[in-house]
Design an enzyme around this catalytic site. Structure first.
Site, PDB file in Angstrom:
ATOM      1  N   LYS A 204      -3.054  17.133 -46.980  1.00  0.00           N
ATOM      2  CA  LYS A 204      -3.309  17.080 -45.531  1.00  0.00           C
ATOM      3  C   LYS A 204      -2.111  17.659 -44.758  1.00  0.00           C
ATOM      4  O   LYS A 204      -2.267  18.456 -43.827  1.00  0.00           O
ATOM      5  CB  LYS A 204      -3.552  15.623 -45.114  1.00  0.00           C
ATOM      6  CG  LYS A 204      -3.549  15.379 -43.624  1.00  0.00           C
ATOM      7  CD  LYS A 204      -4.754  15.992 -42.975  1.00  0.00           C
ATOM      8  CE  LYS A 204      -4.649  15.992 -41.473  1.00  0.00           C
ATOM      9  NZ  LYS A 204      -5.775  16.608 -40.817  1.00  0.00           N
ATOM     10  N   CYS A 258      -1.551  17.549 -34.276  1.00  0.00           N
ATOM     11  CA  CYS A 258      -1.644  17.731 -35.729  1.00  0.00           C
ATOM     12  C   CYS A 258      -0.652  18.775 -36.209  1.00  0.00           C
ATOM     13  O   CYS A 258       0.293  18.470 -36.922  1.00  0.00           O
ATOM     14  CB  CYS A 258      -3.057  18.165 -36.088  1.00  0.00           C
ATOM     15  SG  CYS A 258      -4.296  17.051 -35.423  1.00  0.00           S
TER      16      CYS A 258
HETATM   17  N1  SAJ Z   1      -2.376  28.369 -32.215  1.00  0.00           N
HETATM   18  C1  SAJ Z   1      -1.640  29.535 -32.011  1.00  0.00           C
HETATM   19  N2  SAJ Z   1      -2.034  30.669 -32.650  1.00  0.00           N
HETATM   20  C2  SAJ Z   1      -3.135  30.697 -33.483  1.00  0.00           C
HETATM   21  C3  SAJ Z   1      -3.862  29.506 -33.679  1.00  0.00           C
HETATM   22  C4  SAJ Z   1      -3.459  28.354 -33.039  1.00  0.00           C
HETATM   23  O1  SAJ Z   1      -0.655  29.557 -31.263  1.00  0.00           O
HETATM   24  O2  SAJ Z   1      -3.441  31.769 -34.002  1.00  0.00           O
HETATM   25  C5  SAJ Z   1      -1.958  27.135 -31.526  1.00  0.00           C
HETATM   26  C6  SAJ Z   1      -3.017  26.603 -30.556  1.00  0.00           C
HETATM   27  O3  SAJ Z   1      -2.931  27.245 -29.306  1.00  0.00           O
HETATM   28  C7  SAJ Z   1      -2.640  25.147 -30.500  1.00  0.00           C
HETATM   29  C8  SAJ Z   1      -2.133  24.847 -31.916  1.00  0.00           C
HETATM   30  O4  SAJ Z   1      -1.858  26.099 -32.490  1.00  0.00           O
HETATM   31  O5  SAJ Z   1      -1.584  24.927 -29.573  1.00  0.00           O
HETATM   32  C9  SAJ Z   1      -3.085  24.086 -32.807  1.00  0.00           C
HETATM   33  O6  SAJ Z   1      -4.418  24.512 -32.638  1.00  0.00           O
HETATM   34  P1  SAJ Z   1      -5.487  24.680 -33.825  1.00  0.00           P
HETATM   35  O7  SAJ Z   1      -6.799  25.001 -33.235  1.00  0.00           O
HETATM   36  O8  SAJ Z   1      -4.997  25.657 -34.824  1.00  0.00           O
HETATM   37  O9  SAJ Z   1      -5.515  23.273 -34.574  1.00  0.00           O
HETATM   38  P2  SAJ Z   1      -5.765  21.720 -34.113  1.00  0.00           P
HETATM   39  O10 SAJ Z   1      -4.415  21.079 -33.940  1.00  0.00           O
HETATM   40  O11 SAJ Z   1      -6.737  21.565 -33.001  1.00  0.00           O
HETATM   41  O12 SAJ Z   1      -6.467  21.109 -35.448  1.00  0.00           O
HETATM   42  C10 SAJ Z   1      -5.795  21.207 -36.707  1.00  0.00           C
HETATM   43  C11 SAJ Z   1      -6.755  21.819 -37.732  1.00  0.00           C
HETATM   44  N3  SAJ Z   1      -6.003  22.163 -38.951  1.00  0.00           N
HETATM   45  C12 SAJ Z   1      -5.993  23.423 -39.459  1.00  0.00           C
HETATM   46  O13 SAJ Z   1      -6.603  24.346 -38.961  1.00  0.00           O
HETATM   47  C13 SAJ Z   1      -5.198  23.630 -40.713  1.00  0.00           C
HETATM   48  C14 SAJ Z   1      -7.870  20.831 -38.052  1.00  0.00           C
HETATM   49  O14 SAJ Z   1      -8.710  21.323 -39.089  1.00  0.00           O
HETATM   50  C15 SAJ Z   1      -7.285  19.466 -38.482  1.00  0.00           C
HETATM   51  O15 SAJ Z   1      -8.309  18.512 -38.741  1.00  0.00           O
HETATM   52  C16 SAJ Z   1      -6.432  18.961 -37.328  1.00  0.00           C
HETATM   53  O16 SAJ Z   1      -5.368  19.910 -37.099  1.00  0.00           O
HETATM   54  C17 SAJ Z   1      -5.880  17.584 -37.735  1.00  0.00           C
HETATM   55  O17 SAJ Z   1      -6.440  16.573 -37.296  1.00  0.00           O
HETATM   56  O18 SAJ Z   1      -4.957  17.537 -38.564  1.00  0.00           O
END
Ligand code: SAJ
Length: 408
Positions: A204, A258
């Site tokens: 995780k 996360c």
């Molecule tokens: N982000 C970037 N660039 C990208 C992708 C994301 O800057 O190319 C930023 C987003 O703007 C945001 C952050 O990353 O600030 C996180 O966003 P996200 O959509 O990537 O992820 P979360 O935090 O909403 O959800 C994550 C997910 N984990 C992964 O994709 C590995 C989700 O599947 C998990 O269940 C969740 O964390 C969790 O609960 O751990």
């Protein structure tokens, strides 16, 4: 509900949808929380949520008497712990809430019960839960089953992902893994992968840390490209044409509860070994500071051109990612606050169309603010901002989220 089929401990962002989803699959679900407001809100179907379907599914489950929330603990054959694991001191995970639940549930356990931990946890936490329970219930020693089964759902798509995502199931022994697999197979359509508890806990953490590292790479590129006078969005678009390259998008930092948090769980346990993981966190944190500096530079240089008269700035987006209403650990919110602290609110408009209000910040209409501002700062790539005529405007645009290149 006399004896529920399963108990969910913690009715938050993940616990409540999990409870409701299980109820929709005809489990009799009992949810425990420490907050009377949460418990009453659930029992009266009076909840605030943007998660599609959650309220309707809760209402149906309540009507069918498949779900109930309460403060007190009960007996059941399956116990799922989904409580928060926040930080204590500086970026060190605090598992005391999980430990308290384990202490309190002891009296209600019986031979053959299955205890599942779903909360994001440092390696070894499931073993700790077992230790605490057996300390209090020597009579049950080696007669219970324990497993770590992390959730992986994306807020906004929780129900779809609860059903479809593959799950990692880490039993404390083989029998525990099999017992947990049987439970998840009754409501998950994705594949169920069996392993041990420590590997599942690390898995995780590693999933989110790997994404953090990849985002840090994109953020570092954006800083390099600014110096090199290269458009980072064009660069990434072209590099990603290679069949084995998939660079993510830079932004104004990494938020949410996360990806910006979980890497510290690894770092705090293995600080000497977590070199890339630690660096990635630093780069992603630094990126927000860097964006603030660029905003300052732009305001100061325009001010100089205008012989020190005030300049009108509008900031677009406060949430931690596009098209949501969640500001947890949001770098955009931190940047906006810093700009307001530095320049005051008279000439700085803040726009977040996904929120109706937010503490200590006056929100402005995004169209009016765009029309009136001299500097437009885009922090979050919300779909609704694409209706603005950004490209054709003569304004100073600071695009930290790819709004100009990354049209949806
Ligand atoms: N982000 C970037 N660039 C990208 C992708 C994301 O800057 O190319 C930023 C987003 O703007 C945001 C952050 O990353 O600030 C996180 O966003 P996200 O959509 O990537 O992820 P979360 O935090 O909403 O959800 C994550 C997910 N984990 C992964 O994709 C590995 C989700 O599947 C998990 O269940 C969740 O964390 C969790 O609960 O751990």
């Amino acid at each position: 509900m006399n004896r529920p089929d399963c108990i969910i401990y913690g009715l938050g962002y993940i616990g409540l949808p999990t409870a409701v989803y299980l109820a929709s699959k005809d489990f009799n679900v009992y949810g425990v929380d420490i907050s009377l407001d949460i418990v009453e809100g659930i029992n009266n179907c009076n909840i605030e949520t943007k998660e599609e379907g959650l309220k309707d599914m809760l209402s149906l489950a309540l009507k069918k008497k498949r779900i109930k929330a309460g403060l007190e603990y009960k007996k059941s054959s399956t116990h799922i712990i989904v409580v928060p694991t926040p930080f204590k001191n500086k970026n060190e995970p605090d598992i005391s809430i999980v430990e308290n639940v384990a202490r309190k549930m002891g009296n209600f356990l019986r031979v053959g019960d299955l205890v599942i931990l779903e909360s994001t946890s440092p390696v070894g936490t499931t073993e700790r839960v077992r230790e605490i329970i057996y300390e209090n219930r020597l009579d049950l020693k080696d007669k219970l089953f324990f497993a770590y089964c992390p959730e992986r759902v994306l807020p906004g798509r929780i129900f779809e992902e609860l059903r479809l995502n593959d799950r990692v199931i880490g039993g404390i022994d083989e029998e525990s893994s099999n017992k947990a697999k049987l439970f998840y197979s009754s409501f998950v359509d994705g594949n169920l992968h069996l392993t041990n508890a420590r590997t599942a806990e690390m898995c995780k953490l590693v999933e989110n840390a790997s994404r953090d590292v990849q985002i840090a790479f994109a953020n570092e590129l954006s800083i390099i490209c600014q110096k090199a006078k290269i458009d980072v969005w064009d660069l990434i678009y072209l590099a990603n044409k290679h069949p084995r390259v998939q660079i993510l998008s830079p932004g104004c930092g990494v938020g949410g509860h996360c990806i910006a948090v979980d890497p510290y769980f690894i770092y705090s346990q293995y600080p000497l070994e977590s070199k890339i993981i630690g660096q990635a966190r630093e780069i992603n944190n630094y990126k927000s500071f860097w964006c603030f500096e660029k905003i300052q530079d732009q305001i100061n240089s325009l001010k100089q051109n205008k012989e020190n008269q005030d300049v009108n700035v509008a900031i677009f987006g406060l949430t931690f990612k596009p098209d949501i209403d969640d500001v947890r650990e949001s770098p955009a919110l931190e940047i906006a606050k810093k700009v307001l602290q530095t320049y005051g609110s008279k000439n700085i408009k803040v726009c977040e169309p996904n929120l109706s209000k937010i503490d200590n910040i006056d929100l402005s209409d995004f169209r009016t603010s765009f029309n009136q501002c001299e500097i437009a700062v885009f922090l979050v790539n919300h779909s609704i901002f694409h209706s603005l005529n950004i490209e054709k405007s003569k304004k100073n645009i600071l695009d930290f989220c790819g709004i100009l290149k990354n049209k949806k």
